[in-house]
Design a protein around this motif. Structure first.
Motif, PDB file in Angstrom:
ATOM      1  N   GLU A  66       0.842  -1.194   0.000  1.00 12.98           N
ATOM      2  CA  GLU A  66       0.000   0.000   0.000  1.00 12.98           C
ATOM      3  C   GLU A  66       0.877   1.244   0.000  1.00 12.98           C
ATOM      4  O   GLU A  66       1.900   1.303   0.658  1.00 12.98           O
ATOM      5  N   HIS A 132      -5.017   6.363  -0.393  1.00 14.63           N
ATOM      6  CA  HIS A 132      -4.119   5.220  -0.251  1.00 14.63           C
ATOM      7  C   HIS A 132      -4.626   4.074  -1.116  1.00 14.63           C
ATOM      8  O   HIS A 132      -5.737   4.115  -1.620  1.00 14.63           O
ATOM      9  N   HIS A 134      -5.217  -0.085  -2.133  1.00 18.22           N
ATOM     10  CA  HIS A 134      -5.601  -1.404  -1.637  1.00 18.22           C
ATOM     11  C   HIS A 134      -5.276  -2.439  -2.708  1.00 18.22           C
ATOM     12  O   HIS A 134      -6.176  -2.933  -3.392  1.00 18.22           O
ATOM     13  N   SER A 142     -11.069   0.151   5.924  1.00 21.46           N
ATOM     14  CA  SER A 142     -10.928  -0.807   7.025  1.00 21.46           C
ATOM     15  C   SER A 142     -11.214  -0.073   8.339  1.00 21.46           C
ATOM     16  O   SER A 142     -11.316   1.152   8.371  1.00 21.46           O
ATOM     17  N   ASP A 145      -8.440   2.286   8.659  1.00 20.17           N
ATOM     18  CA  ASP A 145      -8.568   3.465   7.781  1.00 20.17           C
ATOM     19  C   ASP A 145      -9.527   4.485   8.391  1.00 20.17           C
ATOM     20  O   ASP A 145      -9.282   5.693   8.363  1.00 20.17           O
TER      21      ASP A 145
HETATM   22 ZN   LIG Z   1      -6.997   0.835   3.660  1.00 16.88          ZN
END
Ligand SMILES: [Zn+2]
Length: 217
Positions: A66, A132, A134, A142, A145
């Motif tokens: 990531e 960001h 994935h 998530s 996140d």
């Molecule tokens: Zn993430």
């Protein structure tokens, strides 16, 4: 008038810039969720083509790990409708991150670095959110996140962009009017100048609207 108190020096985050929403030249990209009906969202997202290209390049530079960074631009309010929107004009790749294939996290040093670069190179701009990747996962936030978003990007108008570089997917997470944030429901955005004949967006999960806006004078 008497009694003017001491004014605590306030950050520039208080008021949006009054501007014209650049709808006419922008191409509206809808996520599958957008196509199901409008979100109870307060913020429209406009993304410049150069910022889009830079984000896509950064996202594709690491196909296993990531990567991420800050979204730089303006927080605005339309002078007629008073609708709020953000304009993403630049990006700043994050340094001082802990990177791994499972997740990326920003540290306090990452944020300090963003603000230093902002002051040096983008005076008058704001951090309007972050992005960001994935790799080989879907477009969602998530738990972690969501934690990062609420801690480091708490303003109602700050957004999170997630990009999947293998299948070429992308989506924005925007808070709704009550401040809530769905970890699954993502939005598309407005590609600035995308209505002028050279659209650039290639994210496969987004679809352009058919009803093209009238081009203003
Ligand atoms: Zn993430």
């Amino acid at each position: 008038m008497a009694g003017v108190g001491i004014r605590i020096s306030s950050p520039i985050t208080e008021r949006p810039k009054v501007a014209c929403m650049p709808l006419a030249r922008s191409k509206h990209w809808l996520s599958p969720y957008d196509q199901m009906g409008p979100q109870n969202s307060s913020i429209k997202v406009f993304l410049s083509q150069s910022a889009y290209c830079r984000i896509v390049m950064h996202a594709g530079s690491e196909m296993d790990d990531e990567v991420g960074g800050a979204l730089i631009g303006l927080w605005c309010m339309d002078r007629d409708t008073e609708e709020q929107f953000i304009v993403v004009q630049h990006m700043l790749p994050a340094h001082h991150t802990r990177q791994g294939s499972v997740y990326l996290t920003f540290t306090q040093d990452t944020l300090v670095g963003f603000h230093e670069e902002l002051e040096k190179n983008f005076a008058g701009k704001r951090i309007v959110g972050w992005y960001h990747t994935h790799p080989k996962m879907g477009i969602f936030l998530s738990h972690y996140d969501t934690f990062l978003h609420n801690n480091f990007f708490p303003e109602p108008w700050q957004v999170a962009l997630v990009v999947e570089p293998h299948k070429s997917l992308g989506g924005f997470f925007v808070r709704d009017l009550d401040g809530g944030l769905s970890p699954t429901r993502y939005s598309g955005f407005y590609e600035m100048n995308g209505n002028l004949g050279r659209e650039m967006v290639e994210w496969n999960n987004l679809q352009a609207t058919e009803d093209d806006e009238m081009e203003g004078g």
